[in-house]
Write a protein that holds these residues in place. Sequence first.
Motif, mmCIF file in Angstrom:
data_model
loop_
_atom_site.group_PDB
_atom_site.id
_atom_site.type_symbol
_atom_site.label_atom_id
_atom_site.label_comp_id
_atom_site.label_asym_id
_atom_site.label_seq_id
_atom_site.Cartn_x
_atom_site.Cartn_y
_atom_site.Cartn_z
ATOM 1 N N ASP A 436 0.820 -1.207 0.000
ATOM 2 C CA ASP A 436 0.000 0.000 0.000
ATOM 3 C C ASP A 436 0.858 1.263 0.000
ATOM 4 O OD1 ASP A 436 0.897 -0.614 2.508
ATOM 5 O OD2 ASP A 436 -0.877 0.122 3.548
ATOM 6 N N ILE A 437 2.025 1.191 0.656
ATOM 7 C CA ILE A 437 2.906 2.361 0.652
ATOM 8 C C ILE A 437 3.449 2.580 -0.758
ATOM 9 C CG2 ILE A 437 5.014 3.352 1.595
ATOM 10 C CD1 ILE A 437 4.526 1.895 4.123
ATOM 11 N N PHE A 438 3.822 1.482 -1.385
ATOM 12 C CA PHE A 438 4.263 1.596 -2.772
ATOM 13 C C PHE A 438 3.187 2.260 -3.611
ATOM 14 C CE2 PHE A 438 4.032 -0.041 -7.069
ATOM 15 C CZ PHE A 438 5.293 0.234 -7.543
ATOM 16 N N GLN A 439 1.974 1.800 -3.407
ATOM 17 C CA GLN A 439 0.874 2.330 -4.220
ATOM 18 C C GLN A 439 0.736 3.829 -4.039
ATOM 19 O OE1 GLN A 439 -2.724 2.854 -2.988
ATOM 20 N NE2 GLN A 439 -3.935 1.905 -4.620
ATOM 21 N N LYS A 440 0.871 4.296 -2.798
ATOM 22 C CA LYS A 440 0.777 5.734 -2.537
ATOM 23 C C LYS A 440 1.847 6.498 -3.309
ATOM 24 C CE LYS A 440 -2.388 6.419 0.577
ATOM 25 N NZ LYS A 440 -3.652 6.476 0.416
ATOM 26 N N PHE A 441 3.085 6.032 -3.161
ATOM 27 C CA PHE A 441 4.168 6.739 -3.831
ATOM 28 C C PHE A 441 4.014 6.655 -5.341
ATOM 29 C CE2 PHE A 441 6.323 6.313 0.276
ATOM 30 C CZ PHE A 441 6.820 7.606 0.400
ATOM 31 N N TYR A 442 3.606 5.475 -5.782
ATOM 32 C CA TYR A 442 3.463 5.303 -7.223
ATOM 33 C C TYR A 442 2.377 6.225 -7.763
ATOM 34 C CZ TYR A 442 3.286 3.044 -11.741
ATOM 35 O OH TYR A 442 3.352 2.803 -13.074
ATOM 36 N N SER A 443 1.255 6.287 -7.045
ATOM 37 C CA SER A 443 0.169 7.098 -7.594
ATOM 38 C C SER A 443 0.531 8.581 -7.548
ATOM 39 C CB SER A 443 -1.146 6.826 -6.864
ATOM 40 O OG SER A 443 -1.035 7.147 -5.515
ATOM 41 N N ARG A 444 1.293 8.988 -6.528
ATOM 42 C CA ARG A 444 1.757 10.371 -6.516
ATOM 43 C C ARG A 444 2.639 10.686 -7.703
ATOM 44 N NH1 ARG A 444 2.136 13.781 -2.087
ATOM 45 N NH2 ARG A 444 0.704 13.121 -0.474
ATOM 46 N N SER A 445 3.573 9.789 -7.956
ATOM 47 C CA SER A 445 4.481 10.110 -9.053
ATOM 48 C C SER A 445 3.755 9.998 -10.392
ATOM 49 C CB SER A 445 5.727 9.226 -9.004
ATOM 50 O OG SER A 445 5.374 7.879 -9.094
ATOM 51 N N LEU A 446 2.815 9.081 -10.477
ATOM 52 C CA LEU A 446 2.027 8.989 -11.705
ATOM 53 C C LEU A 446 1.246 10.276 -11.915
ATOM 54 C CD1 LEU A 446 0.761 7.448 -14.094
ATOM 55 C CD2 LEU A 446 -0.958 6.584 -12.533
ATOM 56 N N ALA A 447 0.636 10.781 -10.841
ATOM 57 C CA ALA A 447 -0.132 12.018 -10.948
ATOM 58 C C ALA A 447 0.763 13.146 -11.454
ATOM 59 C CB ALA A 447 -0.721 12.374 -9.590
ATOM 60 N N LYS A 448 1.964 13.214 -10.909
ATOM 61 C CA LYS A 448 2.872 14.277 -11.342
ATOM 62 C C LYS A 448 3.260 14.122 -12.801
ATOM 63 C CE LYS A 448 4.849 15.607 -7.001
ATOM 64 N NZ LYS A 448 5.988 15.462 -6.104
ATOM 65 N N ARG A 449 3.543 12.889 -13.175
ATOM 66 C CA ARG A 449 3.914 12.672 -14.577
ATOM 67 C C ARG A 449 2.790 13.093 -15.497
ATOM 68 N NH1 ARG A 449 5.906 7.809 -12.585
ATOM 69 N NH2 ARG A 449 4.193 6.573 -13.410
ATOM 70 N N LEU A 450 1.579 12.740 -15.136
ATOM 71 C CA LEU A 450 0.456 13.036 -16.021
ATOM 72 C C LEU A 450 0.191 14.534 -16.075
ATOM 73 C CD1 LEU A 450 -2.020 10.161 -15.092
ATOM 74 C CD2 LEU A 450 -0.589 10.345 -17.117
ATOM 75 N N ILE A 451 0.141 15.174 -14.910
ATOM 76 C CA ILE A 451 -0.202 16.594 -14.885
ATOM 77 C C ILE A 451 0.889 17.442 -15.542
ATOM 78 C CG2 ILE A 451 -0.549 18.558 -13.357
ATOM 79 C CD1 ILE A 451 -1.961 16.661 -11.443
ATOM 80 N N HIS A 452 2.125 17.101 -15.282
ATOM 81 C CA HIS A 452 3.202 17.903 -15.849
ATOM 82 C C HIS A 452 3.652 17.400 -17.208
ATOM 83 C CE1 HIS A 452 3.191 20.063 -12.191
ATOM 84 N NE2 HIS A 452 3.587 19.049 -11.465
ATOM 85 N N GLN A 453 2.891 16.527 -17.774
ATOM 86 C CA GLN A 453 3.139 16.006 -19.128
ATOM 87 C C GLN A 453 4.549 15.453 -19.265
ATOM 88 O OE1 GLN A 453 2.167 19.244 -21.702
ATOM 89 N NE2 GLN A 453 0.123 19.440 -20.870
ATOM 90 N N GLN A 454 4.927 14.679 -18.303
ATOM 91 C CA GLN A 454 6.271 14.130 -18.350
ATOM 92 C C GLN A 454 6.274 12.649 -18.679
ATOM 93 O OE1 GLN A 454 7.449 15.381 -14.441
ATOM 94 N NE2 GLN A 454 9.014 16.676 -15.328
ATOM 95 N N THR A 455 5.124 12.163 -19.057
ATOM 96 C CA THR A 455 5.048 10.724 -19.345
ATOM 97 C C THR A 455 5.746 10.412 -20.653
ATOM 98 O OG1 THR A 455 3.046 10.442 -18.125
ATOM 99 C CG2 THR A 455 3.450 8.875 -19.841
ATOM 100 N N GLN A 456 6.617 9.432 -20.586
ATOM 101 C CA GLN A 456 7.357 9.026 -21.776
ATOM 102 C C GLN A 456 6.424 8.362 -22.779
ATOM 103 O OE1 GLN A 456 10.254 9.546 -22.951
ATOM 104 N NE2 GLN A 456 11.554 7.751 -22.935
#
Lengths: 749, 108
Positions: A436-456
Motif C-alpha cells: 500500500d505504501i508503494f501504491q501511494k508513492f506510485y500514484s503520486r508520481s504517476l499524478a505528477k507525470r500526467l499533470i506535468h506532461q512528463q510521461t514518456q
Amino acid sequence: MSLKPRQVDFNATWGAIKETIRGVITLDHVPRTVWNDRFSDVYSLCVAHPEPLADRLYAETKQYLIDHVAQLLERVQEDGEQNLVKNYFLYWTQYSVGSQYLHSLYLYLNQQHIKTQKMSDAEIIYGSIDPNVATQGDQMEIGELALQVWQSNMITPLGHRLVKLLLEAIDLDRAGQPPKIPIEAVRGTILSFVEVQAYRKKAQLQLYVELFEMTFLNASGEHFKRDAALLLQERNVSLYMEKVKGKIEEELFRARRYLHSSSLPKVAHRCELHMVAEHLQFLYSECNNMVKYEKKNDLSNMYDLLKSVPNALVVLVDTVFDHIKNQGLSAIHNLQGESIHINFVENLLTVYKKYKSLIQEVFKSDQNFMGALDKACNSVINHRANDGRAPCRSPELLAKYCDTLLKKSSKGISESEVDEKLLESIIIFKYIDDKDIFQKFYSRSLAKRLIHQQTQSMDAEEAMINRLKQACGYEFTSKLHRMFTDMSVSADLNNKFQEFLSKDKIELGINFGIYVLQAGAWPLGQAIVTPFALPQQLEKSVQMFESFYHNKFNGRKLTWLHHLCQAELKLGYLKKPYVVTVQTFQMAILLLFEKSDTLSCKEIRETLQLNSEQFKRHAVSLVDSKLLLADTEEIDEVETNLRLNLDYSNKRTKFRITAAIQKETPHEVEQTMNSVEEDRKMYLQAAIVRIMKSRKVLKHNLLIQEVYAQSKVSFAPSVQLIKKCIESLIDKQYIERTPHSSEEYSYVA
Amino acid sequence: MADENDNERMDDNQKSDKMFTLKKWNAVAMWSWDVECDTCAICRVQVMDACLRCQAESKKDSYGKQDCVVVWGECNHSFHYCCMSLWVKQNNRCPLCQQEWSIQRMGK
C-alpha cells in the motif's frame, strides 16, 4: 482313441509316464508320438473308471520330482564348493525349463482336476492367508509343484552355502578382481530365488528377500561403512562427495548386473545411509564455505547426496538462505547519492537473478531452495535498519525507480529496455510487504507525470498498471485507472472547449489547455488549495471555461489547482527573447514587474494574496534562477525588495524553472506515510466488520489471524494496529466483548 | 493547446514589444459534486466515489470509469442516484429531512 472313461492299470500307465517325465525334466529327446501318448495317458488316469486316479497320479509325480531333485542335489555338490554355484545354475536352468514342459504335459490334470480345488486369485491376494501355508495342504499345478519341490529340496539344504559363495563373488567384483564364477551363473542363481516363487500371487519375493537380499544388504552395509571410513581419512569433503557419488553409481550398476530390480532402491538407500546420512556433520562442516564461495560443483554434489536423506537438506537450505540474505543486504547497504533508488532496485535484481540461476543450475530448481530464495528476498526487501526501528524504504525507492523509468528524462534507453526493466521491477514488488505504501508513492508520481506532461509513453504506463493489477488485483489499481480516464476525458474536453470558443468567436489571448481531474481519484491532498488573486490576463480564460463547463455538466463545481498549473512566458525585455516555463504563482509574480522594475515583497504578497509559505517558495526559486534580484541575503517576506534582472542571460532560449514544483519534499513523504496509516486503519476496520458480520462471534486470536490473512495482499499489519482498530470498533459499537469472556467478540447488528 | 499557430502570429505582430507575453497556460482544475455533505447518507460512501453497489459491479470494468452520479432533492440534500432510486421504492421521503422526495437536479 476313445475319450470315454475306462478301466486303467495304474502301475503300467504310470511306468510309461514316469519314463517320459525323466526325459522331459532333463530336457532329453522326447518323440512327438510318445509325448502325445503320455498326454492322453494323463487324461485317461484322471477320468479312470470306476474311480479317477488323479490323486494317485499327483502323489506319484510329486514323489518322482522329490527323488529327482535329491539326485540333482548330490550332483550339484559333486565338484566341491568352488563349482557349487556353477553346477547349481546348470541344473537349475535345465530343471526350470523342464518343469515348464512337464506342466504342459499335465495340462489336463492342471486344468480339470486342480483348478477346481484352487482358491480364486482374489482370495489369495486379499485374504489374510499366509501363502506358505495355503500351498502346502492343497494340490498345486504341476509346474508350480516342481518349483516348490526345488525350493524345499534343493534351496533349503543348499541356500546358505550358495549365498555365502554369491557374496564372495560380489565382493570379488567390488575389489575389481576377475570373477571366479561366471557372472551369468551368479546372476542366474540369485534370480532363481525369485523365479522359484514367481508363480505366487503374493509375496513373490519372500524367499529372495529372506534368503539372499537381507544378508546381501547387511554385508554391503558393512562394506560401505569400511569404505566411508577409508575415504574420511582424507578429510576432504569435496573429494569425499565425488567419491561417494561415484560409489553409488557403481553400486547401482552392480546391482543392475546381479540383482533383481526391486533391490536397486534398497542398495542406493544403504549406500546413502552409511556414506551420507551417518556422516552429515562431516559434510556440513564445509557447507558454509561452499556456499560462501559458491562452489557450484561441490554444491551440486552435496545436493545430489543429501536430497534422498530425509531432512538432511535443511542445513544446506538454511545456509543458502543466510548467504542470499547477506548478499542482498550488502548489495543495498550504504547506498548514497542521487540514484539510490536505481542502485537499490538494480542491485537487488542482480542478486535475485544470480541466485535464481544458481538454484536452477545447481539445485535443479528444488522447491526448498526456491523457498529459501523467496524468504531471503522477502527479508532483504522488507529489512528495517536499526533493529527494525527505521522505516523500510523499499516501497518508496521502488516507486521512484518506476518513476525514473517512465519519465521523459530517461534518455538513452529504448522503449523495449524500459519495458524490460519495468517487468523486472515487478519481481521486487511481489516481495514487498507494504504494497500500500508503494501504491501511494506510485500514484503520486504517476499524478505528477500526467499533470506535468512528463510521461514518456502512455503504453508503458498502462502496461505497468496492468502488471500491478495482475499482482494485486483490481482494487489496488482502480484509482490509477481513474487518473487515466481523467486524462482522456480532459483531452476531449479541450477539443470541445476550442469548438465552443471558435463558434462564439471568442479570443482568450492565450493558448489555453486544461486538465479537469476528478476529486478523490488523485493523490493531491485537500489542503493545498491556497488563496490567490488571479492575474487579469487569465481571468477571461477561467471565466469562459467555467461557463462552458457548467453548461456541459450539471451539479459540479470546479476548484482551480494553481500550484499545478504551468505557464509559458515570453520575456521581451532582454537582449534575446526567452521563453520560460513557470508555475502559475511564479508567473503571477513576474507579471507584476511589467509595471515597475522594483517591488517590495510586501506589495507582491498583498496584490497576489499569497500565503507566506507559497510566496517564499516561489520568490526564492525566481531569485535562485536569477530572473529576479533580491537586495537582502535571506528573503524576508516583508522587508526584501525584489528587482527585475535586466541583464539576465541564458545559453538556452527556452527553459523551465522547476525547483518549486517537482521535488518530493520530506514533508510530502511524511504526508504520504500518514495517509497510508489512515488508509490502513480504514482497511482493517472494514475487514474486521466483514469478518465479524459473517462469523457473529469470534475469539480474539482467530479474528487477528483472519484479518491478517485478508490484508496480506497489500500490507502486513502489526498486531497492535489490529487491536487498536478492534478497540475503536467497540467504541463505535460495531462489535462488543461477549459477557462471559474478554477474549471473544460478537457482532452488533 | 490546439490553435497555437494563431497565437504565435498574434504574438509576433502585436505584442512583441511587451515585457511579458503569456503564451500558453496549462491549467489544472479539480471537479467535485457541488454538495453540502461529502458522503452519501444511504451507503456511507463519498459521493465522489461510486456507490457501494456500483463499486462491487465495476470490478469488471478495467478502466475504473463510473457512471454513478449524484442527485439533489428539492430539500437540497444529495445522494447517489443509484442509492436514492432504491430508497424511494420503500419510502418516498428524503432520508435526512423526511420531506417528500422530488428531484431538483441530477449530476452529469
